[in-house]
Design a protein around this motif. Structure first.
Motif, PDB file in Angstrom:
ATOM      1  N   PHE A 165       0.876  -1.175   0.000  1.00 17.65           N
ATOM      2  CA  PHE A 165       0.000   0.000   0.000  1.00 17.65           C
ATOM      3  C   PHE A 165       0.907   1.217   0.000  1.00 17.65           C
ATOM      4  O   PHE A 165       1.688   1.424   0.922  1.00 17.65           O
ATOM      5  N   VAL A 166       0.818   2.007  -1.057  1.00 23.90           N
ATOM      6  CA  VAL A 166       1.742   3.127  -1.217  1.00 23.90           C
ATOM      7  C   VAL A 166       0.996   4.461  -1.283  1.00 23.90           C
ATOM      8  O   VAL A 166       0.037   4.668  -0.581  1.00 23.90           O
ATOM      9  N   THR A 167       1.433   5.312  -2.130  1.00 15.92           N
ATOM     10  CA  THR A 167       1.025   6.708  -2.193  1.00 15.92           C
ATOM     11  C   THR A 167      -0.460   6.919  -2.428  1.00 15.92           C
ATOM     12  O   THR A 167      -1.089   6.231  -3.204  1.00 15.92           O
ATOM     13  N   MET A 168      -0.973   7.950  -1.781  1.00 15.34           N
ATOM     14  CA  MET A 168      -2.335   8.423  -2.026  1.00 15.34           C
ATOM     15  C   MET A 168      -2.270   9.416  -3.172  1.00 15.34           C
ATOM     16  O   MET A 168      -1.601  10.438  -3.058  1.00 15.34           O
ATOM     17  N   LEU A 169      -2.912   9.123  -4.267  1.00 15.49           N
ATOM     18  CA  LEU A 169      -2.949  10.069  -5.381  1.00 15.49           C
ATOM     19  C   LEU A 169      -4.186  10.946  -5.228  1.00 15.49           C
ATOM     20  O   LEU A 169      -5.144  10.867  -5.987  1.00 15.49           O
ATOM     21  N   ASP A 170      -4.158  11.748  -4.202  1.00 17.18           N
ATOM     22  CA  ASP A 170      -5.252  12.651  -3.905  1.00 17.18           C
ATOM     23  C   ASP A 170      -4.655  14.027  -3.671  1.00 17.18           C
ATOM     24  O   ASP A 170      -3.462  14.169  -3.420  1.00 17.18           O
ATOM     25  N   VAL A 171      -5.472  15.029  -3.748  1.00  9.39           N
ATOM     26  CA  VAL A 171      -5.019  16.398  -3.502  1.00  9.39           C
ATOM     27  C   VAL A 171      -5.383  16.742  -2.070  1.00  9.39           C
ATOM     28  O   VAL A 171      -6.548  16.651  -1.675  1.00  9.39           O
ATOM     29  N   ALA A 172      -4.396  17.105  -1.274  1.00  2.03           N
ATOM     30  CA  ALA A 172      -4.616  17.442   0.134  1.00  2.03           C
ATOM     31  C   ALA A 172      -5.244  18.831   0.227  1.00  2.03           C
ATOM     32  O   ALA A 172      -4.563  19.829   0.050  1.00  2.03           O
ATOM     33  N   LYS A 173      -6.537  18.881   0.502  1.00  3.41           N
ATOM     34  CA  LYS A 173      -7.231  20.173   0.575  1.00  3.41           C
ATOM     35  C   LYS A 173      -7.552  20.575   2.000  1.00  3.41           C
ATOM     36  O   LYS A 173      -7.721  21.743   2.280  1.00  3.41           O
ATOM     37  N   ASP A 174      -7.667  19.599   2.884  1.00  3.13           N
ATOM     38  CA  ASP A 174      -8.041  19.889   4.268  1.00  3.13           C
ATOM     39  C   ASP A 174      -7.032  19.209   5.191  1.00  3.13           C
ATOM     40  O   ASP A 174      -6.990  17.985   5.275  1.00  3.13           O
ATOM     41  N   PRO A 175      -6.196  19.983   5.884  1.00  8.49           N
ATOM     42  CA  PRO A 175      -5.145  19.391   6.730  1.00  8.49           C
ATOM     43  C   PRO A 175      -5.695  18.584   7.908  1.00  8.49           C
ATOM     44  O   PRO A 175      -4.957  17.857   8.548  1.00  8.49           O
ATOM     45  N   ARG A 176      -6.989  18.676   8.164  1.00 10.34           N
ATOM     46  CA  ARG A 176      -7.571  17.885   9.259  1.00 10.34           C
ATOM     47  C   ARG A 176      -7.753  16.421   8.863  1.00 10.34           C
ATOM     48  O   ARG A 176      -7.950  15.570   9.718  1.00 10.34           O
ATOM     49  N   TRP A 177      -7.686  16.132   7.559  1.00  8.14           N
ATOM     50  CA  TRP A 177      -7.829  14.754   7.084  1.00  8.14           C
ATOM     51  C   TRP A 177      -6.634  13.955   7.602  1.00  8.14           C
ATOM     52  O   TRP A 177      -5.480  14.366   7.480  1.00  8.14           O
ATOM     53  N   GLY A 178      -6.859  12.805   8.124  1.00  9.25           N
ATOM     54  CA  GLY A 178      -5.825  12.024   8.799  1.00  9.25           C
ATOM     55  C   GLY A 178      -4.730  11.452   7.919  1.00  9.25           C
ATOM     56  O   GLY A 178      -3.750  10.939   8.430  1.00  9.25           O
ATOM     57  N   ARG A 179      -4.866  11.526   6.590  1.00  3.56           N
ATOM     58  CA  ARG A 179      -3.844  10.931   5.730  1.00  3.56           C
ATOM     59  C   ARG A 179      -3.202  11.976   4.819  1.00  3.56           C
ATOM     60  O   ARG A 179      -2.637  11.640   3.779  1.00  3.56           O
ATOM     61  N   THR A 180      -3.233  13.216   5.231  1.00  2.00           N
ATOM     62  CA  THR A 180      -2.676  14.302   4.421  1.00  2.00           C
ATOM     63  C   THR A 180      -1.211  14.063   4.089  1.00  2.00           C
ATOM     64  O   THR A 180      -0.763  14.316   2.969  1.00  2.00           O
ATOM     65  N   GLU A 181      -0.453  13.538   5.040  1.00  2.00           N
ATOM     66  CA  GLU A 181       0.988  13.344   4.811  1.00  2.00           C
ATOM     67  C   GLU A 181       1.284  12.313   3.737  1.00  2.00           C
ATOM     68  O   GLU A 181       2.389  12.244   3.224  1.00  2.00           O
ATOM     69  N   GLU A 182       0.291  11.478   3.375  1.00  2.00           N
ATOM     70  CA  GLU A 182       0.490  10.475   2.337  1.00  2.00           C
ATOM     71  C   GLU A 182       0.266  11.039   0.937  1.00  2.00           C
ATOM     72  O   GLU A 182       0.525  10.347  -0.049  1.00  2.00           O
ATOM     73  N   CYS A 183      -0.229  12.253   0.849  1.00  2.00           N
ATOM     74  CA  CYS A 183      -0.432  12.901  -0.447  1.00  2.00           C
ATOM     75  C   CYS A 183       0.844  13.672  -0.835  1.00  2.00           C
ATOM     76  O   CYS A 183       1.722  13.885  -0.014  1.00  2.00           O
ATOM     77  N   PHE A 184       0.909  14.106  -2.077  1.00  2.43           N
ATOM     78  CA  PHE A 184       2.058  14.893  -2.517  1.00  2.43           C
ATOM     79  C   PHE A 184       1.902  16.376  -2.185  1.00  2.43           C
ATOM     80  O   PHE A 184       2.853  17.110  -2.192  1.00  2.43           O
ATOM     81  N   GLY A 185       0.696  16.800  -1.929  1.00  2.00           N
ATOM     82  CA  GLY A 185       0.456  18.194  -1.587  1.00  2.00           C
ATOM     83  C   GLY A 185      -0.897  18.654  -2.081  1.00  2.00           C
ATOM     84  O   GLY A 185      -1.749  17.855  -2.461  1.00  2.00           O
ATOM     85  N   GLU A 186      -1.088  19.973  -2.057  1.00  2.00           N
ATOM     86  CA  GLU A 186      -2.386  20.533  -2.416  1.00  2.00           C
ATOM     87  C   GLU A 186      -2.449  21.001  -3.869  1.00  2.00           C
ATOM     88  O   GLU A 186      -3.455  21.515  -4.313  1.00  2.00           O
ATOM     89  N   ASN A 187      -1.377  20.799  -4.611  1.00  2.00           N
ATOM     90  CA  ASN A 187      -1.304  21.267  -5.987  1.00  2.00           C
ATOM     91  C   ASN A 187      -1.738  20.149  -6.946  1.00  2.00           C
ATOM     92  O   ASN A 187      -1.055  19.131  -7.049  1.00  2.00           O
ATOM     93  N   PRO A 188      -2.838  20.316  -7.693  1.00  2.00           N
ATOM     94  CA  PRO A 188      -3.272  19.273  -8.637  1.00  2.00           C
ATOM     95  C   PRO A 188      -2.223  18.979  -9.719  1.00  2.00           C
ATOM     96  O   PRO A 188      -2.085  17.827 -10.141  1.00  2.00           O
ATOM     97  N   TYR A 189      -1.458  19.973 -10.128  1.00  2.00           N
ATOM     98  CA  TYR A 189      -0.407  19.759 -11.135  1.00  2.00           C
ATOM     99  C   TYR A 189       0.649  18.793 -10.584  1.00  2.00           C
ATOM    100  O   TYR A 189       1.087  17.874 -11.266  1.00  2.00           O
ATOM    101  N   LEU A 190       1.026  19.005  -9.346  1.00  2.00           N
ATOM    102  CA  LEU A 190       2.033  18.153  -8.716  1.00  2.00           C
ATOM    103  C   LEU A 190       1.523  16.715  -8.577  1.00  2.00           C
ATOM    104  O   LEU A 190       2.241  15.764  -8.905  1.00  2.00           O
ATOM    105  N   THR A 191       0.287  16.546  -8.162  1.00  2.00           N
ATOM    106  CA  THR A 191      -0.277  15.214  -7.976  1.00  2.00           C
ATOM    107  C   THR A 191      -0.442  14.481  -9.293  1.00  2.00           C
ATOM    108  O   THR A 191      -0.242  13.269  -9.375  1.00  2.00           O
ATOM    109  N   ALA A 192      -0.727  15.226 -10.361  1.00  2.00           N
ATOM    110  CA  ALA A 192      -0.890  14.609 -11.681  1.00  2.00           C
ATOM    111  C   ALA A 192       0.445  14.120 -12.174  1.00  2.00           C
ATOM    112  O   ALA A 192       0.590  13.181 -12.871  1.00  2.00           O
TER     113      ALA A 192
END
Length: 192
Positions: A165-192
């Protein structure tokens, strides 16, 4: 374990269909549920790895496991540390011990897929640890991330695991979400 067409084997496909027909409803339930976490499949007694009664009883009652998650996992959450958990040189041994028991004691012998958490390194004693994905993403370096994932993949394979189980390919929009650190960040370009 690749799912690509180049590795497709008709014999395995037909064997899977034959096994599926042999399984009772209860055995099918055993194949699709994960009621015994990996870290509860074994214990250490005087330094030796011993399969637990909970694990053995599940195999006896449900005919095996479709998947076992966290067999080599360590840390406070699972209460497995040096001395009680699976150390680097024991990873293959415990994977083989579990598979051997299932294959010898299940009515329809189907090996389990062993899974491990590895979003920024294998969650296990002696595992290589990389920066969390949110840190890796901030460097905008695809080649570096690719090298990191190849290293993790190699360690997963050498540990007797089949699924990571590896990376979350999601956009971190709300830092209260418990898995924010598994995302690449809040930038959709970066996640794509």
């Amino acid at each position: 374990m690749s799912v690509g067409r180049k590795n497709y084997d008709k014999r395995q496909h037909h064997q899977g269909k034959r096994n599926n027909k042999k399984l009772t409803l209860k055995e099918k339930i055993g194949q699709i549920t994960q009621q015994v976490p990996g870290w509860e499949c074994y214990k250490k007694v005087n330094g030796e790895i011993v399969l637990t009664e909970r694990f053995k009883n599940w195999v006896k009652e449900y005919g095996g496991f479709g998947a076992i998650e966290g067999l080599i996992r360590s840390g406070y959450w699972v209460k497995k540390f040096y001395g009680t958990g699976i150390e680097l040189e024991e990873r293959i041994k415990v994977a083989n011990l579990v598979q051997k028991y299932i294959m010898e004691n299940a009515r329809v012998p189907i090996p389990a897929m062993i899974q491990v958490e590895a979003p920024h390194g294998v969650y296990a004693l002696g595992g290589t640890v990389f920066p969390h994905n949110i840190c890796t993403g901030s460097c905008f370096n695809r080649e570096l991330y690719e090298k990191m994932m190849h290293s993790i993949c190699k360690e997963v394979k050498l540990s007797g695991n089949h699924i990571a189980f590896v990376t979350m390919l999601d956009v971190a929009k709300d830092p209260r979400w418990g898995r924010t650190e598994e995302c690449f960040g809040e930038n959709p370009y970066l996640t794509a």
